[in-house]
Motif scaffolding. Structure first.
Motif, PDB file in Angstrom:
ATOM      1  N   SER A 161       0.829  -1.209   0.000  1.00 10.98           N
ATOM      2  CA  SER A 161       0.000   0.000   0.000  1.00 10.98           C
ATOM      3  C   SER A 161       0.860   1.254   0.000  1.00 10.98           C
ATOM      4  O   SER A 161       2.002   1.252   0.473  1.00 10.98           O
ATOM      5  CB  SER A 161      -0.932   0.015   1.218  1.00 10.98           C
ATOM      6  N   LEU A 162       0.273   2.323  -0.553  1.00 10.19           N
ATOM      7  CA  LEU A 162       0.933   3.627  -0.501  1.00 10.19           C
ATOM      8  C   LEU A 162       1.042   4.067   0.961  1.00 10.19           C
ATOM      9  O   LEU A 162       2.036   4.649   1.386  1.00 10.19           O
ATOM     10  CB  LEU A 162       0.123   4.649  -1.308  1.00 10.19           C
ATOM     11  N   GLU A 163       0.014   3.750   1.734  1.00  8.39           N
ATOM     12  CA  GLU A 163       0.019   4.127   3.151  1.00  8.39           C
ATOM     13  C   GLU A 163       1.236   3.528   3.863  1.00  8.39           C
ATOM     14  O   GLU A 163       1.909   4.221   4.641  1.00  8.39           O
ATOM     15  CB  GLU A 163      -1.274   3.634   3.813  1.00  8.39           C
ATOM     16  N   ALA A 164       1.535   2.266   3.597  1.00  4.16           N
ATOM     17  CA  ALA A 164       2.682   1.623   4.249  1.00  4.16           C
ATOM     18  C   ALA A 164       3.972   2.376   3.933  1.00  4.16           C
ATOM     19  O   ALA A 164       4.783   2.652   4.824  1.00  4.16           O
ATOM     20  CB  ALA A 164       2.787   0.168   3.806  1.00  4.16           C
ATOM     21  N   SER A 165       4.157   2.741   2.649  1.00  4.33           N
ATOM     22  CA  SER A 165       5.414   3.408   2.292  1.00  4.33           C
ATOM     23  C   SER A 165       5.470   4.831   2.837  1.00  4.33           C
ATOM     24  O   SER A 165       6.523   5.298   3.271  1.00  4.33           O
ATOM     25  CB  SER A 165       5.660   3.375   0.783  1.00  4.33           C
ATOM     26  N   HIS A 187      -2.651  -3.400  -3.158  1.00  2.00           N
ATOM     27  CA  HIS A 187      -2.457  -4.480  -4.128  1.00  2.00           C
ATOM     28  C   HIS A 187      -1.833  -5.673  -3.428  1.00  2.00           C
ATOM     29  O   HIS A 187      -0.961  -5.499  -2.582  1.00  2.00           O
ATOM     30  CB  HIS A 187      -1.541  -4.024  -5.265  1.00  2.00           C
ATOM     31  N   THR A 188      -2.279  -6.854  -3.798  1.00  2.00           N
ATOM     32  CA  THR A 188      -1.700  -8.067  -3.232  1.00  2.00           C
ATOM     33  C   THR A 188      -0.843  -8.733  -4.300  1.00  2.00           C
ATOM     34  O   THR A 188      -1.323  -9.016  -5.402  1.00  2.00           O
ATOM     35  CB  THR A 188      -2.815  -9.023  -2.772  1.00  2.00           C
ATOM     36  N   HIS A 189       0.459  -8.903  -3.969  1.00  2.00           N
ATOM     37  CA  HIS A 189       1.399  -9.507  -4.916  1.00  2.00           C
ATOM     38  C   HIS A 189       2.016 -10.753  -4.288  1.00  2.00           C
ATOM     39  O   HIS A 189       2.180 -10.809  -3.065  1.00  2.00           O
ATOM     40  CB  HIS A 189       2.545  -8.533  -5.239  1.00  2.00           C
ATOM     41  N   PRO A 190       2.409 -11.708  -5.128  1.00  2.00           N
ATOM     42  CA  PRO A 190       3.190 -12.819  -4.574  1.00  2.00           C
ATOM     43  C   PRO A 190       4.538 -12.297  -4.062  1.00  2.00           C
ATOM     44  O   PRO A 190       5.064 -11.327  -4.615  1.00  2.00           O
ATOM     45  CB  PRO A 190       3.387 -13.755  -5.774  1.00  2.00           C
ATOM     46  N   LEU A 191       5.068 -12.928  -3.015  1.00  2.00           N
ATOM     47  CA  LEU A 191       6.403 -12.539  -2.529  1.00  2.00           C
ATOM     48  C   LEU A 191       7.457 -12.888  -3.581  1.00  2.00           C
ATOM     49  O   LEU A 191       8.402 -12.139  -3.801  1.00  2.00           O
ATOM     50  CB  LEU A 191       6.696 -13.259  -1.202  1.00  2.00           C
ATOM     51  N   TYR A 210       1.821  -6.180   4.849  1.00  2.00           N
ATOM     52  CA  TYR A 210       1.765  -7.403   5.652  1.00  2.00           C
ATOM     53  C   TYR A 210       1.637  -8.622   4.752  1.00  2.00           C
ATOM     54  O   TYR A 210       1.328  -8.496   3.566  1.00  2.00           O
ATOM     55  CB  TYR A 210       0.619  -7.349   6.671  1.00  2.00           C
ATOM     56  N   ILE A 211       1.888  -9.798   5.348  1.00  2.00           N
ATOM     57  CA  ILE A 211       1.769 -11.055   4.614  1.00  2.00           C
ATOM     58  C   ILE A 211       0.392 -11.645   4.883  1.00  2.00           C
ATOM     59  O   ILE A 211      -0.034 -11.757   6.045  1.00  2.00           O
ATOM     60  CB  ILE A 211       2.874 -12.044   5.028  1.00  2.00           C
ATOM     61  N   VAL A 212      -0.305 -11.981   3.825  1.00  2.00           N
ATOM     62  CA  VAL A 212      -1.668 -12.516   3.944  1.00  2.00           C
ATOM     63  C   VAL A 212      -1.647 -13.828   4.737  1.00  2.00           C
ATOM     64  O   VAL A 212      -0.830 -14.716   4.452  1.00  2.00           O
ATOM     65  CB  VAL A 212      -2.270 -12.757   2.536  1.00  2.00           C
ATOM     66  N   GLY A 213      -2.519 -13.923   5.741  1.00  2.00           N
ATOM     67  CA  GLY A 213      -2.682 -15.175   6.487  1.00  2.00           C
ATOM     68  C   GLY A 213      -1.606 -15.426   7.524  1.00  2.00           C
ATOM     69  O   GLY A 213      -1.579 -16.503   8.137  1.00  2.00           O
ATOM     70  N   MET A 214      -0.725 -14.470   7.750  1.00  2.00           N
ATOM     71  CA  MET A 214       0.326 -14.633   8.754  1.00  2.00           C
ATOM     72  C   MET A 214       0.104 -13.588   9.839  1.00  2.00           C
ATOM     73  O   MET A 214      -0.428 -12.512   9.561  1.00  2.00           O
ATOM     74  CB  MET A 214       1.712 -14.449   8.107  1.00  2.00           C
ATOM     75  N   ASP A 215       0.488 -13.927  11.059  1.00  2.00           N
ATOM     76  CA  ASP A 215       0.431 -12.952  12.139  1.00  2.00           C
ATOM     77  C   ASP A 215       1.099 -11.651  11.677  1.00  2.00           C
ATOM     78  O   ASP A 215       2.177 -11.691  11.067  1.00  2.00           O
ATOM     79  CB  ASP A 215       1.158 -13.533  13.368  1.00  2.00           C
ATOM     80  N   LEU A 216       0.454 -10.515  11.960  1.00  2.00           N
ATOM     81  CA  LEU A 216       0.905  -9.226  11.423  1.00  2.00           C
ATOM     82  C   LEU A 216       2.379  -8.956  11.727  1.00  2.00           C
ATOM     83  O   LEU A 216       3.179  -8.665  10.827  1.00  2.00           O
ATOM     84  CB  LEU A 216       0.030  -8.116  12.015  1.00  2.00           C
ATOM     85  N   ASP A 217       2.738  -9.065  13.023  1.00  2.00           N
ATOM     86  CA  ASP A 217       4.115  -8.744  13.432  1.00  2.00           C
ATOM     87  C   ASP A 217       5.104  -9.758  12.866  1.00  2.00           C
ATOM     88  O   ASP A 217       6.203  -9.394  12.436  1.00  2.00           O
ATOM     89  CB  ASP A 217       4.233  -8.702  14.958  1.00  2.00           C
ATOM     90  N   GLU A 218       4.705 -11.018  12.863  1.00  2.00           N
ATOM     91  CA  GLU A 218       5.579 -12.074  12.355  1.00  2.00           C
ATOM     92  C   GLU A 218       5.858 -11.854  10.857  1.00  2.00           C
ATOM     93  O   GLU A 218       6.996 -11.960  10.392  1.00  2.00           O
ATOM     94  CB  GLU A 218       4.871 -13.421  12.571  1.00  2.00           C
ATOM     95  N   ASP A 277       5.273  -4.114 -18.936  1.00  2.00           N
ATOM     96  CA  ASP A 277       4.240  -4.911 -19.609  1.00  2.00           C
ATOM     97  C   ASP A 277       4.196  -6.306 -19.011  1.00  2.00           C
ATOM     98  O   ASP A 277       3.649  -7.217 -19.613  1.00  2.00           O
ATOM     99  CB  ASP A 277       4.491  -4.954 -21.117  1.00  2.00           C
ATOM    100  N   GLU A 278       4.800  -6.443 -17.807  1.00  2.00           N
ATOM    101  CA  GLU A 278       4.844  -7.762 -17.184  1.00  2.00           C
ATOM    102  C   GLU A 278       4.280  -7.718 -15.775  1.00  2.00           C
ATOM    103  O   GLU A 278       4.878  -7.130 -14.874  1.00  2.00           O
ATOM    104  CB  GLU A 278       6.305  -8.266 -17.129  1.00  2.00           C
ATOM    105  N   PRO A 279       3.098  -8.311 -15.553  1.00  2.00           N
ATOM    106  CA  PRO A 279       2.524  -8.286 -14.213  1.00  2.00           C
ATOM    107  C   PRO A 279       3.334  -9.121 -13.229  1.00  2.00           C
ATOM    108  O   PRO A 279       4.055 -10.044 -13.631  1.00  2.00           O
ATOM    109  CB  PRO A 279       1.124  -8.892 -14.406  1.00  2.00           C
ATOM    110  N   ILE A 280       3.230  -8.775 -11.931  1.00  2.00           N
ATOM    111  CA  ILE A 280       3.900  -9.563 -10.894  1.00  2.00           C
ATOM    112  C   ILE A 280       3.070 -10.819 -10.682  1.00  2.00           C
ATOM    113  O   ILE A 280       1.913 -10.749 -10.272  1.00  2.00           O
ATOM    114  CB  ILE A 280       3.980  -8.769  -9.572  1.00  2.00           C
ATOM    115  N   ARG A 281       3.649 -11.969 -10.973  1.00  2.00           N
ATOM    116  CA  ARG A 281       2.893 -13.217 -10.765  1.00  2.00           C
ATOM    117  C   ARG A 281       3.831 -14.366 -10.453  1.00  2.00           C
ATOM    118  O   ARG A 281       5.023 -14.236 -10.567  1.00  2.00           O
ATOM    119  CB  ARG A 281       2.011 -13.537 -11.966  1.00  2.00           C
TER     120      ARG A 281
END
Ligand SMILES: [Fe+2]
Length: 281
Positions: A161-165, A187-191, A210-218, A277-281
């Motif tokens: 997110s822009l907010e995070a940065s 936006h949600t991107h793969p690591l 943050y990482i989806v499905g993981m404890d926020l701090d972890e 022209d290349e999405p993050i996937r």
């Protein structure tokens, strides 16, 4: 024989290209193709004292891909965007402070635009102290992972997110600032980004929240640790600018940041962005 004379600057990122005639960057198809190949191999190309004129910079970039003309009006040459902290020269200067943190451009677009392919910066005026630009390979960041980590991280997804940065540089925003940042979609991107070439890189930097499905701090601790490992000093190329230098980097395969400098400094860089022209996937 290669069209370019290249000297590697570190073991994992950056190479200096010497003896290039700026006019040939504009005119020569084969040279532009050789630049793209060298960029894929090295992530960052430095052309010391190239003295590339703004119009020629844009013309060269059109040989590398589609040039971003969306932020026109900040410079007399279309396709040129001035980077400076001086608000008299650039009204968006406060946003640029976020460039002091490691990041990949274009991870939080307004729509579904792909991250920029490449960015070209030329130095018009330099800071007396600070203002260097640093680069680290995000391919190398993946390559140094253990097999077990590659396995575990392969399925992780990260919210950007822009907010995070912005929170990293403005930790106490006004309600108006916060509202403005939140107007930008997250936006949600793969690591792990698997590129068309088959190469893999880590998508890290200031926009990661943050990482989806993981404890926020972890999750945040893991993102910070991966970024730390990716940017240890011996993996970083630090460019100390001289007037007339041009640097181009592959935004898909490197993290970058600017070293802080005095906001009153005359430092001015001219940027041209080649759209992705290349999405993050
Ligand atoms: Fe940037």
């Amino acid at each position: 024989m290669s069209l370019l004379t290249i000297n590697k600057l570190t073991s994992s990122v950056g190479a200096e290209v010497v003896g290039v005639d700026p006019q040939r960057l504009v005119d020569d198809d084969e040279l532009a193709a050789a630049v793209l190949d060298a960029l894929e191999d090295n992530g960052v190309l430095v052309f010391p004292d190239l003295q590339l004129k703004p119009r020629d910079q844009v013309a060269f970039c059109t040989r590398l891909g589609s040039v971003d003309f969306s932020s026109d009006g900040h410079h007399e040459v279309a396709g040129i965007y001035p980077i400076t902290l001086n608000t008299a020269k650039n009204s968006a200067a406060s946003y640029l402070r976020a460039t002091f943190d490691w990041h990949i451009d274009g991870c939080t677009p307004m729509g579904d635009e792909c991250p920029q392919k490449a960015t070209v910066l030329s130095a018009v005026q330099v800071a007396e102290r600070g203002g260097e630009t640093e680069f680290a390979s995000s391919y190398a960041a993946y390559d140094v992972l253990t097999d077990d980590e590659k396995q575990r991280f392969g399925s992780l997804r990260v919210v950007h997110s822009l907010e995070a940065s912005q929170l990293r540089v403005t930790p106490d925003p006004t309600p108006e600032e916060l509202a403005r940042w939140r107007a930008r979609p997250t936006h949600t991107h793969p690591l792990v980004w698997t590129h068309r070439t088959g190469r893999k890189s880590l998508v890290l930097g200031a926009s990661t929240d943050y990482i989806v499905g993981m404890d926020l701090d972890e999750g945040r601790a893991l993102l910070a640790e991966l970024l730390r490992r990716a940017t240890v000093p011996d993996k970083v190329y630090r460019h100390k600018w001289s007037v007339g230098d041009t640097v181009i980097w592959d935004n898909r395969g490197v993290l970058h940041r600017a070293a802080p400098y005095d906001p009153g400094s005359p430092r001015e860089m001219l940027r041209t962005t080649v759209l992705g022209d290349e999405p993050i996937r």
